[in-house]
Design a protein around this motif. Structure first.
Motif: not given
Length: 452
Positions: A177-184, A211-216, A228-239
């Motif tokens: 789906y390549q989300p612009n806004i995602a939730l886990i 797969k969240i779009t850059n800036g998403g 929490k661990r997975v989210a905080e470890a992510a390094s792609n350019p997202i908020r």
């Protein structure tokens, strides 16, 4: 646009067919079995196949898109004919992405809670007359179908399932789906037939974040240590926007949510549902709904179908059914009902029905899941074990897995029904909780009102 569905009768597939029909597409389809409510809903729109089965002659060069359901096998005659003709073949999620490439895609993922969170978001949008496209895994009050697709709506809200896309496409649905806004919402091992190790399962959520779009935006449940661990470890350019369970209290069987305007009574209950509500609030705010408008709308949300759904109430006795089947869902749902009715005898009845729950190696994950219940009952059908071609599970294995000495176990539907019909109610009342993705070997839920 002529679109053909291979396995049109599925819960998701028939809803997509109805949505495309509403959009003006020419729809055809086939299936070898179509049950209610799919059958009546397709028939009402003139989309029900004239006869059951697979017919390669239906597959003609003028078909612009073939959508393949999970129920279809790789050697399906219609699929083989479509491949022979070189037609464009989509899995369900692939086609949804094609329909939403130019929209803001909001994808709700997680091992549990995703249907409820998606439903909450749609309820809020509907309450405030904000039109959005969507795909959700349950029938919602006030919505005709589980899928809506338009040309004009800016947002699409998608329930992001981690299961496989199609017999030909082994990628998890939410990877497409390549989300612009995602939730886990949470990560708890499931679908062991596809993800044989916990690490392999968690990896799917790491890939989803990637797969969240850059800036998403990633909205995530910081109460869940793995999320929490997975989210905080992510390094792609997202908020990243964490959420947690808001303050609430229960008073005389009503749950009150603490808001800036003071305590507000709400229809849903349980820590897990309040946690879901917090996630939905963040998503709605990112879709342009302010906090006060969210609270106004969510006060009337009664829940998604089969998710802690009240099916009967008489005096001090009440009965709920819930889709809960994985260990984390069973534990959360059981605790929620006990918290809501602390003085009543909680009879929790779980059917082991899914591939994972009937797997002897996975059963240990259920330890403690029914501990909040005063009376704990487990039902499973030996026939279901055979159908899924699993090794037989025994009374002893189940008793050991749940680690509860007073656990009641049934394998015969008639004996279970007899037990439920003869529950003794004391003056404080009984809360009956039926948890299953099946029907206990043929239990008529409409009769449950006679049990209390």
């Amino acid at each position: 646009m002529r679109t053909h569905f291979i396995a049109i009768g599925g819960a998701a597939m028939h809803n997509l067919a109805l949505a495309l029909h509403e959009k003006g597409y020419t729809i055809t389809g086939s299936d070898d079995a179509i049950f209610e409510p799919s059958r009546s809903r397709l028939e009402n729109k003139g989309l029900l196949p004239a006869e059951l089965g697979w017919f390669p002659e239906k597959i003609t060069p003028d078909i612009e898109a073939v959508i393949l359901g999970m129920h279809a096998k790789a050697d399906n005659p219609e699929l083989l004919r479509a491949q022979e003709l070189g037609l464009k073949i989509y899995s369900y999620p692939e086609f949804l992405y094609e329909q939403s490439k130019n929209k803001t895609r909001v994808v709700i993922g997680g091992s549990h809670g995703k249907t409820t969170i998606t439903s909450m978001i749609l309820h809020v949008m509907n309450y405030h007359n904000i039109a959005v496209d969507y795909m959700v895994g349950a029938q919602l009050e006030g919505f005709d179908t589980m899928v809506k697709l338009t040309e004009e709506n800016d947002f699409i809200v998608l329930e992001g399932d981690e299961y496989l896309s199609s017999p030909m496409d082994r990628r998890p649905k939410f990877h497409l789906y390549q989300p612009n806004i995602a939730l886990i919402s949470g990560i708890a091992w499931d679908h062991i037939n596809v993800f044989p190790t916990y690490e392999n399962y968690v990896e799917q959520f790491e890939l989803f974040i990637g797969k969240i779009t850059n800036g998403g935006i990633l909205v995530y449940n910081e109460n869940d240590p793995e999320v929490k661990r997975v989210a905080e470890a992510a390094s792609n350019p997202i908020r990243k926007m964490p959420y947690s369970t808001p303050a609430y209290h229960v008073e005389n069987g009503t749950t009150y949510l603490e808001t800036p305007e003071g305590p507000m009574p709400i229809e849903v209950f349980g820590t897990h549902n309040l946690n879901n509500l917090a996630g939905a609030k963040w998503i709605c705010q990112n879709m342009g709904v302010d906090e006060a408008d969210f609270y106004e709308a969510i006060a009337s949300f009664k829940g998604a179908s089969k998710r802690l759904e009240k099916i009967a109430e008489k005096g001090n006795n009440v009965a709920y059914k819930d889709f809960a089947h994985s260990p984390s869902k069973v534990a959360a749902t059981t605790k929620a009902v006990k918290e809501q009715y602390p003085d009543r005898t909680l009879v929790a009845c779980l059917e082991l029905h899914t591939y994972s729950s009937l797997n002897a190696g996975f059963l240990k994950e259920y330890e403690g899941a029914l501990d909040a219940a005063d009376v704990a009952v487990v039902f499973y059908s030996p026939d279901a074990v055979k159908i899924k071609q699993l090794e037989e599970v025994t009374y002893e294995q189940i008793a050991e897995a749940f680690n509860r000495k007073d656990l009641i176990i049934y394998t015969n539907p008639a004996e279970l029904k007899n037990y439920l019909y003869n529950i003794k109610h004391d003056s404080k009342g009984t809360a009956l909780l039926l948890m299953s993705s099946g029907n206990y070997g043929g239990l008529n839920f409409d009769e449950v009102k006679n049990l209390i």
